[in-house]
Design a protein around this motif. Structure first.
Motif, PDB file in Angstrom:
ATOM      1  N   TRP A   1       0.886  -1.187  -0.219  1.00 11.95           N
ATOM      2  CA  TRP A   1       0.068   0.042   0.002  1.00 11.95           C
ATOM      3  C   TRP A   1       0.561   1.142  -0.103  1.00 11.95           C
ATOM      4  O   TRP A   1       0.440   2.496  -0.492  1.00 11.95           O
ATOM      5  N   ASP A   2       2.071   0.756   0.500  1.00 12.00           N
ATOM      6  CA  ASP A   2       2.702   2.713   0.599  1.00 12.00           C
ATOM      7  C   ASP A   2       4.278   2.146  -0.851  1.00 12.00           C
ATOM      8  O   ASP A   2       4.464   3.882  -1.497  1.00 12.00           O
ATOM      9  N   GLY A   3       4.380   1.271  -0.910  1.00 13.45           N
ATOM     10  CA  GLY A   3       5.280   0.761  -2.066  1.00 13.45           C
ATOM     11  C   GLY A   3       4.714   0.782  -3.756  1.00 13.45           C
ATOM     12  O   GLY A   3       4.656   1.507  -4.635  1.00 13.45           O
ATOM     13  N   LEU A   4       2.966  -0.096  -3.757  1.00 14.59           N
ATOM     14  CA  LEU A   4       2.746   0.529  -5.592  1.00 14.59           C
ATOM     15  C   LEU A   4       2.679   1.633  -6.247  1.00 14.59           C
ATOM     16  O   LEU A   4       3.201   1.867  -7.413  1.00 14.59           O
ATOM     17  N   PRO A   5       2.159   2.550  -5.047  1.00 13.13           N
ATOM     18  CA  PRO A   5       1.682   3.785  -6.278  1.00 13.13           C
ATOM     19  C   PRO A   5       2.812   4.453  -6.717  1.00 13.13           C
ATOM     20  O   PRO A   5       3.249   4.780  -7.669  1.00 13.13           O
ATOM     21  N   GLY A   6       4.055   4.739  -6.041  1.00 13.88           N
ATOM     22  CA  GLY A   6       5.501   4.830  -6.393  1.00 13.88           C
ATOM     23  C   GLY A   6       6.058   4.320  -7.584  1.00 13.88           C
ATOM     24  O   GLY A   6       6.394   4.978  -8.594  1.00 13.88           O
ATOM     25  N   ILE A   7       5.860   2.799  -7.268  1.00  9.55           N
ATOM     26  CA  ILE A   7       6.266   2.466  -9.040  1.00  9.55           C
ATOM     27  C   ILE A   7       5.349   2.312 -10.106  1.00  9.55           C
ATOM     28  O   ILE A   7       6.083   2.707 -10.944  1.00  9.55           O
ATOM     29  N   VAL A   8       3.860   2.714  -9.590  1.00 11.20           N
ATOM     30  CA  VAL A   8       2.892   3.023 -11.309  1.00 11.20           C
ATOM     31  C   VAL A   8       3.494   4.246 -12.098  1.00 11.20           C
ATOM     32  O   VAL A   8       3.635   4.844 -13.272  1.00 11.20           O
ATOM     33  N   LEU A   9       4.052   5.569 -10.245  1.00  6.41           N
ATOM     34  CA  LEU A   9       4.422   6.970 -11.094  1.00  6.41           C
ATOM     35  C   LEU A   9       5.438   7.153 -11.710  1.00  6.41           C
ATOM     36  O   LEU A   9       5.582   7.566 -12.517  1.00  6.41           O
ATOM     37  N   MET A  10       6.972   6.187 -10.974  1.00  6.61           N
ATOM     38  CA  MET A  10       8.030   6.805 -11.837  1.00  6.61           C
ATOM     39  C   MET A  10       8.141   5.817 -13.081  1.00  6.61           C
ATOM     40  O   MET A  10       8.907   6.744 -13.990  1.00  6.61           O
ATOM     41  N   ARG A  11       7.293   4.840 -13.306  1.00  8.34           N
ATOM     42  CA  ARG A  11       7.266   4.515 -14.620  1.00  8.34           C
ATOM     43  C   ARG A  11       6.763   5.203 -15.470  1.00  8.34           C
ATOM     44  O   ARG A  11       6.926   5.302 -17.004  1.00  8.34           O
ATOM     45  N   GLU A  12       5.201   5.692 -15.283  1.00 11.25           N
ATOM     46  CA  GLU A  12       4.836   6.486 -16.407  1.00 11.25           C
ATOM     47  C   GLU A  12       5.581   8.004 -15.950  1.00 11.25           C
ATOM     48  O   GLU A  12       5.204   9.113 -17.115  1.00 11.25           O
ATOM     49  N   ALA A  13       6.218   8.266 -15.416  1.00 13.57           N
ATOM     50  CA  ALA A  13       7.129   9.689 -15.565  1.00 13.57           C
ATOM     51  C   ALA A  13       8.568   9.154 -16.567  1.00 13.57           C
ATOM     52  O   ALA A  13       9.682  10.681 -16.666  1.00 13.57           O
ATOM     53  N   GLY A  14       9.217   8.133 -16.392  1.00 12.70           N
ATOM     54  CA  GLY A  14       9.718   8.096 -18.008  1.00 12.70           C
ATOM     55  C   GLY A  14      11.283   7.317 -16.607  1.00 12.70           C
ATOM     56  O   GLY A  14      12.309   7.210 -17.411  1.00 12.70           O
ATOM     57  N   GLY A  15      10.869   6.765 -15.867  1.00 18.28           N
ATOM     58  CA  GLY A  15      12.289   6.402 -15.018  1.00 18.28           C
ATOM     59  C   GLY A  15      11.913   4.708 -15.113  1.00 18.28           C
ATOM     60  O   GLY A  15      11.381   4.163 -15.895  1.00 18.28           O
ATOM     61  N   VAL A  16      12.886   3.934 -14.484  1.00 18.34           N
ATOM     62  CA  VAL A  16      12.830   2.746 -13.887  1.00 18.34           C
ATOM     63  C   VAL A  16      12.594   2.315 -12.515  1.00 18.34           C
ATOM     64  O   VAL A  16      13.148   3.047 -11.349  1.00 18.34           O
ATOM     65  N   THR A  17      12.081   1.040 -12.424  1.00 18.16           N
ATOM     66  CA  THR A  17      11.820   0.438 -10.963  1.00 18.16           C
ATOM     67  C   THR A  17      12.425  -0.895 -10.901  1.00 18.16           C
ATOM     68  O   THR A  17      11.969  -1.562 -12.117  1.00 18.16           O
ATOM     69  N   ASN A  18      12.386  -1.111 -10.021  1.00 20.60           N
ATOM     70  CA  ASN A  18      12.884  -2.593  -9.100  1.00 20.60           C
ATOM     71  C   ASN A  18      11.164  -3.601 -10.009  1.00 20.60           C
ATOM     72  O   ASN A  18       9.828  -3.269 -10.358  1.00 20.60           O
ATOM     73  N   ASP A  19      11.019  -5.084 -10.192  1.00 22.30           N
ATOM     74  CA  ASP A  19       9.734  -5.800 -10.368  1.00 22.30           C
ATOM     75  C   ASP A  19       9.411  -5.893  -8.493  1.00 22.30           C
ATOM     76  O   ASP A  19       9.546  -6.417  -8.102  1.00 22.30           O
ATOM     77  N   TYR A  20       8.874  -5.030  -8.433  1.00 20.08           N
ATOM     78  CA  TYR A  20       7.738  -5.188  -7.565  1.00 20.08           C
ATOM     79  C   TYR A  20       6.832  -6.248  -6.847  1.00 20.08           C
ATOM     80  O   TYR A  20       7.248  -6.854  -5.709  1.00 20.08           O
ATOM     81  N   LEU A  21       6.089  -6.582  -7.669  1.00 20.52           N
ATOM     82  CA  LEU A  21       5.120  -8.079  -6.968  1.00 20.52           C
ATOM     83  C   LEU A  21       5.882  -9.256  -7.765  1.00 20.52           C
ATOM     84  O   LEU A  21       5.249  -9.874  -7.080  1.00 20.52           O
ATOM     85  N   HIS A  22       7.744  -9.664  -7.772  1.00 23.29           N
ATOM     86  CA  HIS A  22       7.929 -10.818  -8.046  1.00 23.29           C
ATOM     87  C   HIS A  22       7.535 -11.751  -6.788  1.00 23.29           C
ATOM     88  O   HIS A  22       8.011 -10.581  -5.252  1.00 23.29           O
ATOM     89  N   ASN A  23       8.225 -12.496  -6.559  1.00 23.35           N
ATOM     90  CA  ASN A  23       8.194 -13.112  -5.517  1.00 23.35           C
ATOM     91  C   ASN A  23       7.133 -13.012  -4.365  1.00 23.35           C
ATOM     92  O   ASN A  23       6.837 -12.828  -2.850  1.00 23.35           O
ATOM     93  N   ASP A  24       5.489 -12.838  -4.943  1.00 26.92           N
ATOM     94  CA  ASP A  24       4.319 -12.201  -3.982  1.00 26.92           C
ATOM     95  C   ASP A  24       4.397 -11.382  -3.417  1.00 26.92           C
ATOM     96  O   ASP A  24       3.841 -10.938  -2.012  1.00 26.92           O
ATOM     97  N   GLY A  25       5.081  -9.810  -3.963  1.00 28.30           N
ATOM     98  CA  GLY A  25       4.788  -8.921  -3.409  1.00 28.30           C
ATOM     99  C   GLY A  25       3.596  -8.193  -3.326  1.00 28.30           C
ATOM    100  O   GLY A  25       3.344  -7.468  -2.253  1.00 28.30           O
TER     101      GLY A  25
END
Length: 269
Positions: free
Chosen positions: A217-241
């Motif tokens: 609930w804290d990590g996922l919003p920034g993941i979407v925001l950064m990807r759509e802002a042209g940046g790079v993120t780790n694969d947050y949802l792997h290993n049942d994130g």
């Protein structure tokens, strides 16, 4: 990639912004009378919850289930059953409760939507500064009605990095990461709200963001925001994130590998 149609995403994207705005307004009302709040400590004395958190989460859940009864809602305070749901709303009614109860303006309402194991929508609402950060897959990232993009820094000494930590994690990996950052002339801040700092990173106010473990609930919003802002993120949802949480690393394409290389081998992404 999820098979969600544009119509399905558009409806939820629009509504997610309405939900976050309404929840932030409710939370801000509580904030103005915070001296009267009943505050409880969780297992970690630094991890607190107030009646405001629970009240705002109830509002969020009510709004979502009224509009999208087949969607699941996973909340920080009340949990939720996500089994079999195609769309899962992941919500933190107040990220930064310690800041909230102590009169610091570094808190927000944080929510994301996951469809078929992909985070497709992220929203962070900061009522103290009248800012709504929002992003939907393929539509870019925005603060209010202004498009945002990741910082253009090419070196770690060209801006400030957001960092957060939890007492549930060992201190040493983070201290070695900070030491490596400082040795390269970098600077960092920690505000008490990881969701808000990750939104700032997507908006180019910070050069990136790192936390060794974040709840969804804290990590996922920034993941979407950064990807759509042209940046790079780790694969947050792997290993049942979605169930267990994961590290979060956000930055532009040049800085991301530099930051990743500074992480101890014992704390891989």
């Amino acid at each position: 990639m999820s098979s969600a149609s544009l119509t399905e995403l558009d409806a939820r994207y629009h509504f997610a912004r309405d939900v976050a705005t309404a929840a932030a307004s409710r939370a801000f009302s509580w904030y103005q009378q915070r001296q009267q709040l009943v505050v409880e400590h969780k297992k970690d004395p630094q991890d607190v919850v107030s009646e405001a958190d629970r009240n705002v989460e109830q509002l969020i859940k009510y709004m979502i289930t009224e509009r999208f009864p087949d969607d699941a809602v996973l909340g920080e305070e009340s949990g939720g059953d996500t089994q079999g749901a195609r769309f899962v709303w992941v919500v933190d009614p107040i990220d930064g409760t310690s800041s909230f109860i102590n009169g610091l303006h570094n808190w927000c309402v944080s929510l994301a939507i996951v469809c078929e194991d992909e985070a497709v929508i992220g929203v962070v609402c900061d009522p103290n500064h009248h800012e709504l950060f929002h992003a939907c897959r393929g539509k870019g990232a925005w603060v209010n009605d202004k498009r945002i993009q990741a910082h253009s820094a090419q070196q770690l000494n060209q801006g400030v990095l957001g960092i957060s930590s939890s007492n549930s994690q060992p201190a040493e990996p983070l201290t070695s990461f900070i030491s490596a950052l400082l040795h390269q002339g970098g600077m960092f801040i920690r505000t008490g709200s990881g969701a808000l700092m990750s939104a700032w990173a997507a908006a180019g106010r910070l050069i990136g963001y790192y936390e060794a473990h974040m709840n969804p609930w804290d990590g996922l919003p920034g993941i979407v925001l950064m990807r759509e802002a042209g940046g790079v993120t780790n694969d947050y949802l792997h290993n049942d994130g979605l169930k267990n949480g994961n590290p979060v690393l956000l930055a532009n394409a040049t800085l991301y590998p530099q930051l990743k290389a500074m992480l101890p081998a014992s704390f891989p992404l």
